[in-house]
Design a protein around this motif. Structure first.
Motif, PDB file in Angstrom:
ATOM      1  N   HIS A 125      87.907 -16.117  26.040  1.00  0.00           N
ATOM      2  CA  HIS A 125      87.960 -16.007  27.018  1.00  0.00           C
ATOM      3  C   HIS A 125      87.455 -15.128  28.340  1.00  0.00           C
ATOM      4  O   HIS A 125      89.313 -14.114  28.409  1.00  0.00           O
ATOM      5  CB  HIS A 125      89.273 -17.277  27.281  1.00  0.00           C
ATOM      6  CG  HIS A 125      89.030 -17.703  28.904  1.00  0.00           C
ATOM      7  ND1 HIS A 125      90.202 -17.816  30.355  1.00  0.00           N
ATOM      8  CD2 HIS A 125      88.095 -18.273  29.820  1.00  0.00           C
ATOM      9  CE1 HIS A 125      89.867 -18.167  30.987  1.00  0.00           C
ATOM     10  NE2 HIS A 125      88.811 -18.338  31.567  1.00  0.00           N
ATOM     11  N   LYS A 127      86.927 -13.813  31.889  1.00  0.00           N
ATOM     12  CA  LYS A 127      86.273 -13.673  33.435  1.00  0.00           C
ATOM     13  C   LYS A 127      85.998 -15.067  33.646  1.00  0.00           C
ATOM     14  O   LYS A 127      84.829 -15.439  34.181  1.00  0.00           O
ATOM     15  CB  LYS A 127      85.520 -12.569  33.367  1.00  0.00           C
ATOM     16  CG  LYS A 127      86.077 -11.124  33.916  1.00  0.00           C
ATOM     17  CD  LYS A 127      84.684  -9.767  33.635  1.00  0.00           C
ATOM     18  CE  LYS A 127      85.704  -8.652  34.246  1.00  0.00           C
ATOM     19  NZ  LYS A 127      85.282  -7.469  34.219  1.00  0.00           N
ATOM     20  N   GLY A 128      86.107 -16.567  33.368  1.00  0.00           N
ATOM     21  CA  GLY A 128      85.951 -17.479  33.340  1.00  0.00           C
ATOM     22  C   GLY A 128      84.269 -18.032  32.058  1.00  0.00           C
ATOM     23  O   GLY A 128      84.528 -19.365  32.675  1.00  0.00           O
ATOM     24  N   LYS A 129      84.344 -17.538  31.506  1.00  0.00           N
ATOM     25  CA  LYS A 129      83.865 -17.090  30.823  1.00  0.00           C
ATOM     26  C   LYS A 129      83.981 -17.310  29.264  1.00  0.00           C
ATOM     27  O   LYS A 129      85.390 -16.925  28.943  1.00  0.00           O
ATOM     28  CB  LYS A 129      82.038 -16.545  30.152  1.00  0.00           C
ATOM     29  CG  LYS A 129      81.690 -16.654  31.605  1.00  0.00           C
ATOM     30  CD  LYS A 129      80.437 -18.238  32.215  1.00  0.00           C
ATOM     31  CE  LYS A 129      79.808 -17.551  33.256  1.00  0.00           C
ATOM     32  NZ  LYS A 129      78.405 -18.704  32.966  1.00  0.00           N
ATOM     33  N   PHE A 130      82.934 -18.165  27.981  1.00  0.00           N
ATOM     34  CA  PHE A 130      84.000 -18.411  26.377  1.00  0.00           C
ATOM     35  C   PHE A 130      82.792 -17.864  25.979  1.00  0.00           C
ATOM     36  O   PHE A 130      81.394 -18.117  25.849  1.00  0.00           O
ATOM     37  CB  PHE A 130      84.266 -19.728  26.245  1.00  0.00           C
ATOM     38  CG  PHE A 130      85.235 -20.092  27.072  1.00  0.00           C
ATOM     39  CD1 PHE A 130      87.049 -20.345  26.686  1.00  0.00           C
ATOM     40  CD2 PHE A 130      85.262 -20.634  28.130  1.00  0.00           C
ATOM     41  CE1 PHE A 130      87.384 -20.637  27.427  1.00  0.00           C
ATOM     42  CE2 PHE A 130      85.970 -20.886  28.651  1.00  0.00           C
ATOM     43  CZ  PHE A 130      87.343 -21.418  28.816  1.00  0.00           C
ATOM     44  N   TYR A 131      83.597 -16.781  25.199  1.00  0.00           N
ATOM     45  CA  TYR A 131      81.940 -16.914  24.016  1.00  0.00           C
ATOM     46  C   TYR A 131      82.650 -16.110  22.829  1.00  0.00           C
ATOM     47  O   TYR A 131      83.939 -16.151  21.958  1.00  0.00           O
ATOM     48  CB  TYR A 131      82.729 -14.400  24.447  1.00  0.00           C
ATOM     49  CG  TYR A 131      81.571 -14.573  25.691  1.00  0.00           C
ATOM     50  CD1 TYR A 131      80.481 -13.473  26.246  1.00  0.00           C
ATOM     51  CD2 TYR A 131      82.548 -14.285  27.090  1.00  0.00           C
ATOM     52  CE1 TYR A 131      80.174 -13.900  27.670  1.00  0.00           C
ATOM     53  CE2 TYR A 131      81.589 -14.055  27.543  1.00  0.00           C
ATOM     54  CZ  TYR A 131      80.681 -13.315  28.395  1.00  0.00           C
ATOM     55  OH  TYR A 131      80.736 -13.450  29.385  1.00  0.00           O
ATOM     56  N   VAL A 155      77.626 -17.791  24.566  1.00  0.00           N
ATOM     57  CA  VAL A 155      78.085 -17.825  25.613  1.00  0.00           C
ATOM     58  C   VAL A 155      78.234 -19.123  25.870  1.00  0.00           C
ATOM     59  O   VAL A 155      77.791 -20.278  26.101  1.00  0.00           O
ATOM     60  CB  VAL A 155      77.770 -17.082  26.788  1.00  0.00           C
ATOM     61  CG1 VAL A 155      76.474 -16.987  27.561  1.00  0.00           C
ATOM     62  CG2 VAL A 155      79.455 -16.870  27.942  1.00  0.00           C
ATOM     63  N   ALA A 156      79.526 -19.903  26.858  1.00  0.00           N
ATOM     64  CA  ALA A 156      79.639 -21.523  27.172  1.00  0.00           C
ATOM     65  C   ALA A 156      80.260 -21.980  27.990  1.00  0.00           C
ATOM     66  O   ALA A 156      81.280 -19.934  28.332  1.00  0.00           O
ATOM     67  CB  ALA A 156      80.572 -22.460  26.280  1.00  0.00           C
ATOM     68  N   ASP A 157      79.974 -21.952  29.351  1.00  0.00           N
ATOM     69  CA  ASP A 157      81.171 -22.170  30.482  1.00  0.00           C
ATOM     70  C   ASP A 157      82.402 -22.771  30.076  1.00  0.00           C
ATOM     71  O   ASP A 157      83.239 -22.777  31.193  1.00  0.00           O
ATOM     72  CB  ASP A 157      80.076 -22.853  31.758  1.00  0.00           C
ATOM     73  CG  ASP A 157      79.080 -22.112  31.783  1.00  0.00           C
ATOM     74  OD1 ASP A 157      79.080 -20.906  32.841  1.00  0.00           O
ATOM     75  OD2 ASP A 157      78.534 -23.053  32.546  1.00  0.00           O
ATOM     76  N   THR A 158      82.443 -23.615  29.362  1.00  0.00           N
ATOM     77  CA  THR A 158      84.110 -24.565  27.860  1.00  0.00           C
ATOM     78  C   THR A 158      83.814 -24.067  26.782  1.00  0.00           C
ATOM     79  O   THR A 158      83.175 -23.668  26.247  1.00  0.00           O
ATOM     80  CB  THR A 158      83.631 -25.303  28.683  1.00  0.00           C
ATOM     81  OG1 THR A 158      83.084 -26.189  27.880  1.00  0.00           O
ATOM     82  CG2 THR A 158      83.065 -25.602  30.206  1.00  0.00           C
ATOM     83  N   PHE A 163      78.046 -23.086  23.139  1.00  0.00           N
ATOM     84  CA  PHE A 163      77.442 -22.043  22.852  1.00  0.00           C
ATOM     85  C   PHE A 163      75.969 -21.463  23.176  1.00  0.00           C
ATOM     86  O   PHE A 163      75.352 -22.892  21.963  1.00  0.00           O
ATOM     87  CB  PHE A 163      78.396 -21.627  21.642  1.00  0.00           C
ATOM     88  CG  PHE A 163      79.903 -21.669  22.757  1.00  0.00           C
ATOM     89  CD1 PHE A 163      80.337 -20.301  22.812  1.00  0.00           C
ATOM     90  CD2 PHE A 163      80.458 -22.622  22.083  1.00  0.00           C
ATOM     91  CE1 PHE A 163      81.880 -19.947  23.559  1.00  0.00           C
ATOM     92  CE2 PHE A 163      81.662 -22.228  22.388  1.00  0.00           C
ATOM     93  CZ  PHE A 163      82.498 -21.257  22.738  1.00  0.00           C
ATOM     94  N   VAL A 166      73.658 -14.901  23.998  1.00  0.00           N
ATOM     95  CA  VAL A 166      73.305 -13.888  24.496  1.00  0.00           C
ATOM     96  C   VAL A 166      72.001 -13.410  24.950  1.00  0.00           C
ATOM     97  O   VAL A 166      71.511 -13.924  25.755  1.00  0.00           O
ATOM     98  CB  VAL A 166      74.499 -12.789  24.497  1.00  0.00           C
ATOM     99  CG1 VAL A 166      74.439 -12.149  26.736  1.00  0.00           C
ATOM    100  CG2 VAL A 166      75.675 -13.760  25.262  1.00  0.00           C
TER     101      VAL A 166
END
Length: 206
Positions: A125, A127-131, A155-158, A163, A166
């Motif tokens: 996690h 900066k607000g993103k999930f890698y 990458v995903a928002d949650t 995912f 990138v």
């Protein structure tokens, strides 16, 4: 001996004034009742325990504690979710009871850089993103290597995904197959990517 002791206690109790006897009884009640209540409450609370195996059929498990305290576990199963899905994921509040949330990574099998051997996902996690860093077989294989593994990042928002890559290519190409990426976030803000070199064509004979 027990009878003598009991008699001695009775004798001492009898010598107490009624006021003192009431105080002693009240003190005993004050001390015992809260303790009994606490013990009763503790015995009524369910205790969550785990038992191996957990019933989750994955390899290379990685556990993420997401903001809010919920846990997510990701693992390898090499496209058993379908031709465009990889990495089964589960969620839990207590690390004991896990609920499936499907496969976390989605890609286009027609033109994706990765074509199989989806292994060892790790999710961070930032900066607000999930890698998600993961290993997979690279489509670009002009010399027809048996093991052509590289590391990708999606990458995903949650934390549940989906995912998506990138970039439609590996993070980098060291010139030999690599797997099992792991990211270190240093205190000075720099990040380091560690990985394993596959034993296929390894310079050290095994």
């Amino acid at each position: 001996m027990s009878g003598l002791t009991d008699s001695a206690e009775d004798s001492r109790a009898a010598k107490l004034s009624p006021t003192r006897r009431s105080f002693v009884r009240g003190l005993g009640t004050t001390l015992v009742l809260p303790l009994a209540a606490r013990l009763s409450a503790q015995s009524a609370e369910p205790v969550a325990t785990y038992k191996n195996p957990l019933g989750i059929a994955i390899g290379d498990p990685y556990v993420l504690r997401a903001p809010g305290g919920r846990y997510y576990i990701y693992g390898s199963d090499d496209l058993k979710g379908g031709p465009n899905k990889a990495f089964p994921a589960f969620t839990s509040k207590n690390l004991v009871e896990w609920t499936s949330i499907g496969h976390a990574l989605e890609h286009n099998p027609e033109d994706s850089w990765s074509v199989g051997a989806f292994w060892a996902p790790e999710v961070y996690h930032v900066k607000g993103k999930f890698y998600m860093f993961y290993s997979a077989q690279w489509r670009h294989n002009p010399t027809n290597e048996l093991e052509n593994f590289r590391v990708g990042v999606a990458v995903a928002d949650t934390p549940t995904g989906p995912f998506r890559d990138v970039r439609n290519e590996p993070v980098f190409d060291p010139g030999y197959p690599i797997i099992d990426a792991d990211v270190l976030f240093d205190d000075d803000g720099r990040m380091y990517l560690y990985y394993s070199r596959c034993c296929y064509k390894h310079p050290v004979e095994s």
